[in-house]
Design a protein around this motif. Structure first.
Motif, PDB file in Angstrom:
ATOM      1  N   MET A   1     -27.747 -11.649  -0.706  1.00 41.76           N
ATOM      2  CA  MET A   1     -26.327 -11.799  -0.918  1.00 41.76           C
ATOM      3  C   MET A   1     -25.595 -11.321   0.342  1.00 41.76           C
ATOM      4  O   MET A   1     -25.651 -10.147   0.674  1.00 41.76           O
ATOM      5  N   PRO A   2     -24.935 -12.207   1.065  1.00 40.82           N
ATOM      6  CA  PRO A   2     -24.166 -11.790   2.235  1.00 40.82           C
ATOM      7  C   PRO A   2     -22.935 -10.983   1.818  1.00 40.82           C
ATOM      8  O   PRO A   2     -22.205 -11.374   0.905  1.00 40.82           O
ATOM      9  N   ILE A   3     -22.752  -9.848   2.476  1.00 42.20           N
ATOM     10  CA  ILE A   3     -21.559  -9.028   2.276  1.00 42.20           C
ATOM     11  C   ILE A   3     -20.905  -8.851   3.642  1.00 42.20           C
ATOM     12  O   ILE A   3     -21.516  -8.310   4.558  1.00 42.20           O
ATOM     13  N   ILE A   4     -19.681  -9.327   3.769  1.00 47.09           N
ATOM     14  CA  ILE A   4     -18.968  -9.274   5.041  1.00 47.09           C
ATOM     15  C   ILE A   4     -17.799  -8.318   4.894  1.00 47.09           C
ATOM     16  O   ILE A   4     -16.981  -8.456   3.983  1.00 47.09           O
ATOM     17  N   HIS A   5     -17.720  -7.336   5.798  1.00 42.86           N
ATOM     18  CA  HIS A   5     -16.617  -6.376   5.814  1.00 42.86           C
ATOM     19  C   HIS A   5     -15.673  -6.733   6.959  1.00 42.86           C
ATOM     20  O   HIS A   5     -16.125  -6.945   8.089  1.00 42.86           O
ATOM     21  N   VAL A   6     -14.381  -6.761   6.669  1.00 43.18           N
ATOM     22  CA  VAL A   6     -13.367  -7.058   7.674  1.00 43.18           C
ATOM     23  C   VAL A   6     -12.345  -5.924   7.660  1.00 43.18           C
ATOM     24  O   VAL A   6     -11.823  -5.567   6.598  1.00 43.18           O
ATOM     25  N   ASN A   7     -12.088  -5.343   8.817  1.00 46.49           N
ATOM     26  CA  ASN A   7     -11.058  -4.317   8.942  1.00 46.49           C
ATOM     27  C   ASN A   7      -9.866  -4.913   9.670  1.00 46.49           C
ATOM     28  O   ASN A   7     -10.024  -5.488  10.755  1.00 46.49           O
ATOM     29  N   LEU A   8      -8.680  -4.769   9.072  1.00 44.72           N
ATOM     30  CA  LEU A   8      -7.443  -5.289   9.662  1.00 44.72           C
ATOM     31  C   LEU A   8      -6.379  -4.207   9.630  1.00 44.72           C
ATOM     32  O   LEU A   8      -6.343  -3.391   8.709  1.00 44.72           O
ATOM     33  N   ILE A   9      -5.494  -4.249  10.606  1.00 48.32           N
ATOM     34  CA  ILE A   9      -4.300  -3.412  10.520  1.00 48.32           C
ATOM     35  C   ILE A   9      -3.416  -4.039   9.452  1.00 48.32           C
ATOM     36  O   ILE A   9      -3.219  -5.260   9.430  1.00 48.32           O
ATOM     37  N   GLU A  10      -2.909  -3.214   8.538  1.00 48.88           N
ATOM     38  CA  GLU A  10      -2.131  -3.736   7.423  1.00 48.88           C
ATOM     39  C   GLU A  10      -0.861  -4.443   7.898  1.00 48.88           C
ATOM     40  O   GLU A  10      -0.404  -4.232   9.021  1.00 48.88           O
ATOM     41  N   GLY A  11      -0.357  -5.309   7.020  1.00 54.50           N
ATOM     42  CA  GLY A  11       0.920  -5.945   7.299  1.00 54.50           C
ATOM     43  C   GLY A  11       0.897  -7.462   7.252  1.00 54.50           C
ATOM     44  O   GLY A  11       1.943  -8.092   7.346  1.00 54.50           O
ATOM     45  N   ARG A  12      -0.276  -8.053   7.112  1.00 51.83           N
ATOM     46  CA  ARG A  12      -0.335  -9.514   7.026  1.00 51.83           C
ATOM     47  C   ARG A  12      -0.011  -9.958   5.608  1.00 51.83           C
ATOM     48  O   ARG A  12      -0.323  -9.275   4.649  1.00 51.83           O
ATOM     49  N   PRO A  13       0.595 -11.139   5.476  1.00 47.93           N
ATOM     50  CA  PRO A  13       0.886 -11.654   4.137  1.00 47.93           C
ATOM     51  C   PRO A  13      -0.396 -11.888   3.340  1.00 47.93           C
ATOM     52  O   PRO A  13      -1.443 -12.226   3.897  1.00 47.93           O
ATOM     53  N   ALA A  14      -0.306 -11.713   2.020  1.00 43.38           N
ATOM     54  CA  ALA A  14      -1.462 -11.889   1.131  1.00 43.38           C
ATOM     55  C   ALA A  14      -2.068 -13.276   1.276  1.00 43.38           C
ATOM     56  O   ALA A  14      -3.291 -13.440   1.194  1.00 43.38           O
ATOM     57  N   GLU A  15      -1.226 -14.287   1.527  1.00 44.91           N
ATOM     58  CA  GLU A  15      -1.732 -15.663   1.684  1.00 44.91           C
ATOM     59  C   GLU A  15      -2.649 -15.769   2.894  1.00 44.91           C
ATOM     60  O   GLU A  15      -3.636 -16.511   2.876  1.00 44.91           O
TER      61      GLU A  15
END
Length: 62
Positions: free
Chosen positions: A1-15
């Motif tokens: 099962m591939p599990i991909i973690h993505v770290n982003l600085i908050e603030g992008r729209p949910a879409e």
């Protein structure tokens, strides 16, 4: 099962985050021949005050 973690600085729209999850899933299915149901994408949104660039919090860079 591939599990991909993505770290982003908050603030992008949910879409945008939803589209990122969709696109990462699609690329993973195509690249690994993994069943779509097995792909997991975890998005961590980190406050700018907790993300450092060149020794300073990102929130101070703006």
């Amino acid at each position: 099962m591939p599990i991909i973690h993505v770290n982003l600085i908050e603030g992008r729209p949910a879409e945008k985050v939803a589209k990122l999850i969709e696109n990462i899933t699609e690329v993973t299915v195509e690249t690994l021949d993994a069943p779509r149901e097995s792909v997991r994408v975890i998005v961590n949104e980190i406050p700018g005050s907790h993300w450092g660039i060149a020794g300073k919090p990102m929130s101070k860079e703006k």
